[in-house]
Design a protein around this motif. Structure first.
Motif, mmCIF file in Angstrom:
data_model
loop_
_atom_site.group_PDB
_atom_site.id
_atom_site.type_symbol
_atom_site.label_atom_id
_atom_site.label_comp_id
_atom_site.label_asym_id
_atom_site.label_seq_id
_atom_site.Cartn_x
_atom_site.Cartn_y
_atom_site.Cartn_z
ATOM 1 N N ALA A 50 28.271 38.525 50.089
ATOM 2 C CA ALA A 50 29.145 37.348 50.011
ATOM 3 C C ALA A 50 29.207 36.798 48.590
ATOM 4 C CB ALA A 50 28.654 36.267 50.972
ATOM 5 N N HIS A 53 31.997 37.947 46.267
ATOM 6 C CA HIS A 53 33.374 37.797 46.713
ATOM 7 C C HIS A 53 33.834 36.352 46.608
ATOM 8 C CE1 HIS A 53 32.298 41.662 48.444
ATOM 9 N NE2 HIS A 53 33.583 41.923 48.551
ATOM 10 N N TRP A 55 35.351 33.761 48.587
ATOM 11 C CA TRP A 55 35.419 33.686 50.042
ATOM 12 C C TRP A 55 35.159 32.249 50.475
ATOM 13 C CZ3 TRP A 55 31.528 36.572 53.757
ATOM 14 C CH2 TRP A 55 32.006 36.467 55.062
ATOM 15 N N THR A 61 40.752 36.326 53.949
ATOM 16 C CA THR A 61 40.755 37.225 52.796
ATOM 17 C C THR A 61 39.517 36.981 51.952
ATOM 18 O OG1 THR A 61 41.941 35.644 51.443
ATOM 19 C CG2 THR A 61 43.268 37.262 52.644
ATOM 20 N N ARG A 62 38.884 38.060 51.569
ATOM 21 C CA ARG A 62 37.794 37.934 50.608
ATOM 22 C C ARG A 62 38.030 38.939 49.496
ATOM 23 N NH1 ARG A 62 33.835 39.763 55.548
ATOM 24 N NH2 ARG A 62 35.161 38.488 56.826
ATOM 25 N N TYR A 281 31.790 30.010 50.767
ATOM 26 C CA TYR A 281 30.741 30.987 51.087
ATOM 27 C C TYR A 281 30.271 31.724 49.840
ATOM 28 C CZ TYR A 281 32.075 30.553 56.042
ATOM 29 O OH TYR A 281 32.329 30.094 57.302
ATOM 30 N N GLY A 282 31.234 32.168 49.011
ATOM 31 C CA GLY A 282 30.894 33.012 47.869
ATOM 32 C C GLY A 282 29.964 32.324 46.899
#
Lengths: 313, 310
Positions: A50, A53, A55, A61-62, A281-282
């Motif tokens: 993660a 990316h 995200w 979409t990531r 998240y990323g």
């Protein structure tokens, strides 16, 4: 039909026993390792994925962005670097006095006292409180307007201190929560180790004319080295993931910000803020890995320091 | 960084060489002082009393504030003796709109109870296997357990765990809180230590010769011998999880809190307004653990000292 002498050498029953002896140990430890893989190892690997990316929550979409999330945290998002400084500062402020006190208390508990269990329970009592409760109580003790400490300062003619305002002041107050809650626990761990030191060492030292103080430094402390390394390691991990104490220190909306200018925002708070408030998240994953690396470095440095102090003695 | 070996090194090594001088010469004045090192001095007693007061005072003071009116709580010098409002405050706390204490207590009991049962059961199984059974890879596996004991993966893996819970649509459910905590490396370690001491190899061998299966041995020999250790591990796990905050904070909402979340909400919502009410809520949250601590103090003290890898 008896098969004891010829062809299949093992009876059905013996074969079962053999399977039982060979395979059952793995079955017994498997619940632990299955859960550990699912909730321990897999998430760590997934965080790495993660973190590479772009995200966000609710966004399918990531996009692979390489180390961008890491460089953003380290070069653009000032709060992150400051949070590492804050966390390290509070870790040092909380851990050093705590371990020194715990050693002294353990040394006192190791003497021949009446009602040893009562003393140990009194010293351990803070452990019954949750960190949230500690936060509630200590926020009141260190409060600016009605705080007990400020009241006492004014009583002896000193100026009240804005404990939440400054960096060092807030670190000090927050460290006191950590110290109060964990000192007794560590004292008991040191005490357990002290009790395994052979009494004959002390008797011999006494014969040689060493004072109790010398015996503490020359016998007790060196013998405690392994447990000291262990405790410092555990404290490093706990200290570097400090979260609830600073969160509770200034309760209210925006508590994750750690004070008006983030003066006591820890790295764990930054991580949760990015995740919960911004749903990114990323970047929060990258923060998680950076935190992991910092913990590794801090633990390694502490190991070197503890080893060294002992070596000079 | 060889963290995996660290706990093993906490088992103190035997002193490398015995002290050269046998401590036999009782006539020397040193013999008197040899008792002296372990005899408490005045300073020891004063120091311990001081530390004990510091330990207990904040807890006592919580009761004081909870039992007095908010006006008293805010004054200076602060109130130091309990008042008479505790019962009334407790009633008001349970009825308070800002914090659902009853739901919080219920959720915390469900979560903590489940986690405690699971940790104790899984730890007795694994501890028995690591202590008494021979199997290939057991050293490496035990090393993994020790590593997991020292590195809080649950905390470091919090981001992906959160993502998983979002994707499963498990946010705000109790299983989201429970699942990551069903195991505990410390539990396996503690049980392994205890089985090694408490169950002699001969008994297991004798049972094997009598045809007992591995599970049979676990159930009929190991479990009964482990009962004291299970109590200790259960108590420590219960305390730890009752007080857990970060993960429930991540996945639960204000509508479905644990007791700790309820307290945090209470303090956020009314800290300035009603101090004694916040302290009353806090006091309520501590009572279950405080009762355990007073009743099982001996076991808890023991467990912490044993678990240190003495």
């Amino acid at each position: 039909m008896t098969t004891q002498h010829t062809a299949p050498r093992l009876t059905w029953r013996e074969r079962l026993t053999r399977i039982d002896v060979k395979a059952m140990p793995y079955a017994l430890v498997s619940p632990y390792f299955i859960l550990f893989a699912v909730f321990g190892v897999f998430p760590m690997g997934y965080t790495l994925y993660a973190s590479l990316h772009a995200w966000k929550i609710g966004n399918p979409t990531r996009e692979f962005v390489g180390l961008d999330n890491y460089t953003f945290l380290l070069t653009e998002y000032d709060r992150f670097n400051w949070s590492v400084v804050n966390t390290l500062g509070m870790f040092v402020m909380a851990t050093v006095p705590q371990i020194v006190c715990a050693m002294m208390v353990a040394n006192a508990l190791n003497k021949r006292l009446r009602r040893p269990l009562l003393w140990r329970m009194l010293i351990l009592a803070p452990i019954v409180t949750s960190v949230v409760a500690v936060g509630v109580i200590f926020a009141r003790i260190w409060g600016n307007e009605y705080g007990m400490v400020n009241g006492a300062l004014e009583l002896i003619g000193l100026d009240a201190v804005n404990w939440q305002g400054g960096r060092l002041e807030s670190w000090f107050a927050i460290s006191s929560m950590v110290d109060w809650r964990w000192m007794g626990y560590n004292a008991l761990i040191f005490l357990a180790a002290m009790q395994t030191i052979p009494k004959s060492l002390y008797e011999a030292a006494t014969v040689d004319g060493a004072s109790p103080r010398q015996q503490f430094w020359k016998i007790t402390v060196p013998q405690l080295k392994p447990i000291l390394i262990f405790t410092v390691f555990v404290s490093s991990v706990g200290g570097m993931t400090l979260f609830v104490e600073p969160l509770m220190f200034a309760p209210g909306t925006g508590a994750l910000g750690g004070g008006t200018t983030g003066q006591f925002q820890t790295t764990a708070m930054v991580l949760v803020d990015i995740l919960r408030t911004h749903g990114n998240y990323g970047i929060s994953s990258a923060a998680g890995w950076l935190l992991f690396l910092v913990i590794g470095v801090v633990a390694a440095l502490n190991f070197l320091v503890v080893n060294r102090i002992q070596g000079n003695k | 960084m060889s963290t995996a070996t660290a706990p093993r090194s906490t088992v103190p090594a035997a002193p490398k060489a015995n002290p050269p001088k046998p401590p036999r010469k009782k006539k020397q004045h040193g013999a008197n002082e040899s008792a002296g090192v372990f005899a408490p001095t005045m300073m020891t007693r004063i120091g311990l009393i001081g530390v004990s007061i510091l330990s207990v005072f904040p807890l006592y003071w919580m009761v004081v504030i909870a039992s007095r009116s908010t006006a008293d709580a805010a004054g200076f010098p602060p109130a130091l003796l309990p008042g008479g409002n505790l019962g009334e405050h407790i009633q008001a706390a349970f009825a308070h709109p800002e914090a659902d204490l009853l739901l919080g207590l219920r959720n915390s009991f469900i979560i903590t109870g489940t986690v405690t049962l699971s940790v104790v059961l899984i730890s007795t199984l694994g501890g028995f296997a690591f202590a008494k059974l021979k199997f290939r890879g057991s050293k490496i596996l035990m090393g993994t357990v020790l590593f997991s004991m020292m590195v809080p993966l649950q905390q470091l893996g919090i981001v992906p765990l959160y993502i998983i819970m979002v994707e499963l649509e498990w946010l705000d459910t109790l299983q989201a809180v429970i699942l990551p905590f069903l195991i505990n490396g410390f539990g396996i370690f503690l049980m392994r230590q205890y089985v090694e001491q408490a169950v002699p190899d001969e008994i297991i061998e004798a049972a094997r010769i009598d045809g007992a299966s591995t599970l049979g041995i676990w159930w009929r020999i190991v479990m009964p011998a482990l009962r004291p250790a299970m109590v200790v591990l259960g108590l420590l796990t219960f305390m730890l999880n009752w007080n857990e905050f970060l993960w429930p904070f991540m996945v639960l909402s204000e509508q479905n809190p644990t007791i700790q979340l309820a307290i945090q909400q209470a303090s956020t919502a009314m800290f300035a307004a009603d101090m004694s009410m916040v302290f009353t809520c806090t006091l309520i949250s501590i009572i279950p653990i405080a009762v355990l601590f007073v009743v099982f103090g001996r076991q808890i003290v023991h467990g912490i000292m044993e678990g240190s890898g003495k």
